[in-house]
Design an enzyme around this catalytic site. Structure first.
Site, PDB file in Angstrom:
ATOM      1  N   GLU A  82       0.810  -1.206   0.000  1.00 49.52           N
ATOM      2  CA  GLU A  82       0.000   0.000   0.000  1.00 49.52           C
ATOM      3  C   GLU A  82       0.854   1.271   0.000  1.00 49.52           C
ATOM      4  OE1 GLU A  82      -3.709  -0.158   1.489  1.00 49.52           O
ATOM      5  OE2 GLU A  82      -3.740   1.632   0.238  1.00 49.52           O
ATOM      6  N   ASP A  83       1.896   1.279   0.796  1.00 51.47           N
ATOM      7  CA  ASP A  83       2.600   2.538   1.068  1.00 51.47           C
ATOM      8  C   ASP A  83       4.011   2.649   0.501  1.00 51.47           C
ATOM      9  OD1 ASP A  83       0.393   3.287   2.509  1.00 51.47           O
ATOM     10  OD2 ASP A  83       1.197   2.674   4.443  1.00 51.47           O
TER      11      ASP A  83
END
Ligand code: MN
Length: 510
Positions: free
Chosen positions: A75-76
Site C-alpha cells: 500500500e505505502d
C-alpha cells in the site's frame, strides 16, 4: 517496538528457519519503509513491528506474523505483491494482498453514521469474505489496535473517525470472532476518544462501586470455595470487572440506574470439564437464591460467535446482612481460552485444528456450530491459495443470502436486497437525496434507473434541487423504503398514485 525485541520473542516460539524468514521480512520492510515516519515522529517500521508483536502475542502462525511485518509495504511503498511472493512465498503474499484489499475497501470512509448497527454483522462477514482468509482479518485487527494505541498524535477529527470506525466495525468484528479481550481493548480506547467525559465519569463510578463490591463479595467467595473443596471440584476463581464501555451501554438500557446492573463484578469459575460446570451451577443454586431469568446456558446453546459458558446471578447477603447480587460465569479452561482469544486461540494451541478446518466440510469438532461459515471461508481460501478457480460470487451468495454490497465514492458500504436499482440506493442514502436524484453514476458511468446494481459497484448519486419524483419511479425501485417515500412525495404533490403501481415487481434482468 524494536526489531530485535520481536525476533527475540519469536525465537521462543518458532523454529530457526521460521525466525529467519521473519528476520528477512523485517529487513525487507525496513528497506521499503526507509525514511517514512509515522505522525508520532517514530520511524514507520515501528508500526509493522508492533503489529507483528501483537500477532506473536496472539500466538498466530509464522506466515501471519511475516505478513504483519509486510502488511503496509504494498500500500505505502514501491514494493509489489510479486516481490513479496518471490521472496516469501504464495501464502504470505496471499495474506498481504488480503490486508491491502481490506484497507482499500475501508479507505476514504467519511460518513460513519451510514454504518447502520443492524448491518454490522453482515459487514463483518463482508470484510472476512474480502480478506478470504480469517487470518487476514486477524492481522487487520492487530493493525487497527496499534493505530488506536497511537491515536494521540493524530488530529481531533481523525481521532474521532478512527475511534468511531473501531467501535462500529472492528469491535463487532472481534466479537464475531469471539476475541473477547481484543474487543474490550478496541472498545475501551475508542470510547475514551469518542466521549472522554463520559468515559472518565464512568471509570470513576466503576472504581468506587467495584471497590466496595469486591469487599462485600469476600464472604460469598469464601462460601463457594468451601463448598467446591468439599465436593472435590478442581477450580480456579477470579473476578472480572465490567468494562467502561459495556457499562455505558447497559446504563443506557436501564435508565442510568446503577442499581439495576448486577454484573459490575462477575465471579468466574473455571473448571476441568463440562460436567463440573453444571455441578458448580447446582452448588451455587443450592447455596444462594438464583435470580429468575438470569440463568443462561451458553454451553448447550452457544452464542452465535461460539461463546460458551454458564451464567447465573444469585442473591446473597453480605456481612452487614445487606442484599447482594452476584453474577457467576462458569466454564471449562477450553471455553475460557476461546472466550478470551476467540478464533486466534485456534492458531494458538492447535494448528492442526486449522488444517482440519481447511480440510473438513466445516463439520469439525471444536468449531462451534455458528462458526461454520468460517470453515467455509477457510476451505475457499485454501483452494485459492492452491491456485484453483473459486467462484467467489457463489460464496458471497451463500454468506449474504440475497444481499448485495455497494459503495459510495468515499467508500461507505451499504447493503441492499439483490436486484436493487439506482433509486433504491439513492433513497437508502437519504430521503432528500432520493427525492432530488437527477442521475446516477455506477462505476463512473451514468446508468438508467432500471439498471440493477451489483456487489462491488461504486455509486454516485447526482442531485439537483427542484427535481421531484415522477410517477414511473415507483416501477424503478424494489425496496419498500424507497417505494413508500416516493408515494408519499407524489401524494404531497397531488399526484394520484394507482394502487397497482406500487405492487408491481421489477423485471429481473439477467
Ligand atoms: Mn498498518
Amino acid at each position: 517496538m524494536k526489531h530485535d525485541k520481536v525476533l527475540e520473542r519469536a525465537r521462543g516460539k518458532f523454529e530457526r528457519r521460521q525466525v529467519d524468514k521473519l528476520a528477512a521480512a523485517i529487513d525487507f520492510a525496513s528497506r521499503a519503509h526507509k525514511g517514512q515516519k509515522r505522525l508520532t515522529g517514530e520511524p514507520f517500521i515501528r508500526h509493522p513491528l508492533a503489529v507483528a508483536d501483537t500477532l506473536i502475542e496472539w500466538e498466530m502462525d509464522i506466515d501471519s506474523i511475516v505478513a504483519g511485518i509486510l502488511h503496509d509495504t504494498v500500500e505505502d511503498t514501491d514494493s509489489t505483491i510479486e516481490d513479496i511472493e518471490a521472496q516469501f512465498g504464495r501464502n504470505v503474499a496471499f495474506l498481504v494482498n488480503g490486508v491491502t484489499k481490506l484497507g482499500q475497501i475501508r479507505k476514504g470512509m467519511r460518513e460513519i453514521d451510514t454504518y447502520l448497527p443492524q448491518t454490522k454483522d453482515n459487514l463483518a462477514k463482508l470484510l472476512i469474505a474480502t480478506g478470504q482468509d480469517i487470518r487476514v482479518v486477524i492481522i487487520k485487527i492487530a493493525d487497527r489496535l496499534h493505530n488506536l494505541e497511537t491515536l494521540n498524535s493524530l488530529s481531533k477529527s481523525k481521532q474521532q473517525k478512527i475511534a468511531m470506525e473501531s467501535l462500529r466495525v472492528f469491535a463487532p468484528l472481534a466479537d464475531r470472532l469471539n476475541m473477547g479481550q481484543v474487543r474490550v481493548r478496541l472498545e475501551e480506547i475508542s470510547f475514551q476518544y469518542l466521549n472522554n467525559e463520559r468515559f472518565n465519569f464512568l471509570k470513576k463510578q466503576l472504581k468506587k462501586r467495584v471497590g466496595s463490591a469486591s469487599h462485600r463479595l469476600d464472604s460469598v467467595k469464601q462460601e463457594v470455595e468451601a463448598e467446591l473443596k468439599k465436593q472435590k471440584i478442581k477450580y480456579e476463581m477470579d473476578g472480572r470487572t465490567k468494562s467502561v464501555y459495556s457499562l455505558h451501554k447497559k446504563l443506557d438500557k436501564y435508565e442510568q440506574d446503577f442499581d439495576r446492573i448486577y454484573d459490575l463484578i462477575a465471579l468466574r469459575i473455571v473448571v476441568g470439564s463440562e460436567d463440573d460446570c453444571y455441578k458448580v451451577l447446582g452448588i451455587l443454586h443450592h447455596l444462594f437464591i438464583p435470580m429468575e431469568g438470569r440463568v443462561k446456558d451458553y454451553i448447550s446453546r452457544p452464542k452465535a460467535n461460539g461463546y460458551r459458558s454458564l451464567h447465573t446471578t444469585v442473591q446473597s447477603y453480605d456481612e452487614n446482612d445487606e442484599e447482594l447480587f452476584v453474577e457467576f460465569q462458569i466454564r471449562t479452561h477450553e471455553m475460557h481460552e476461546f472466550a478470551e482469544r476467540g478464533l486466534a486461540a485456534g492458531f494458538h494451541y492447535n494448528e492442526q485444528k486449522l488444517t482440519d478446518i481447511y480440510k473438513s466440510g466445516g463439520q469439525i469438532s471444536g468449531l462451534p456450530e455458528g462458526m461454520n461459515w468460517v470453515a467455509d471461508l477457510h476451505k475457499t481460501a485454501e483452494r485459492l491459495q492452491a491456485g484453483e478457480e473459486v467462484d467467489i460470487k457463489k460464496l458471497q451468495m451463500k454468506l449474504f443470502s440475497d444481499r448485495i454490497f455497494v459503495y459510495t465514492p468515499s467508500g461507505d458500504i451499504f447493503d441492499l436486497p439483490e436486484g436493487a436499482l439506482p433509486l433504491d440506493f439513492a433513497f437508502r442514502l437519504h430521503t432528500d437525496i432520493g427525492k432530488t436524484t437527477h442521475s446516477v453514476k455506477v462505476n463512473g458511468q451514468i446508468v438508467g434507473f432500471d439498471e440493477p446494481l451489483h456487489t462491488g459497484d461504486v455509486i454516485e448519486v447526482i442531485t439537483r434541487s427542484g427535481i421531484l419524483p415522477k410517477l414511473d419511479w415507483i416501477k424503478k425501485v424494489i425496496t419498500p423504503r424507497a417505494r413508500t417515500k416516493i408515494r408519499a412525495q407524489l401524494r404531497k404533490e397531488g399526484v394520484h398514485v394507482p394502487a397497482n403501481e406500487s405492487q408491481q415487481k421489477p423485471a429481473k434482468k439477467t
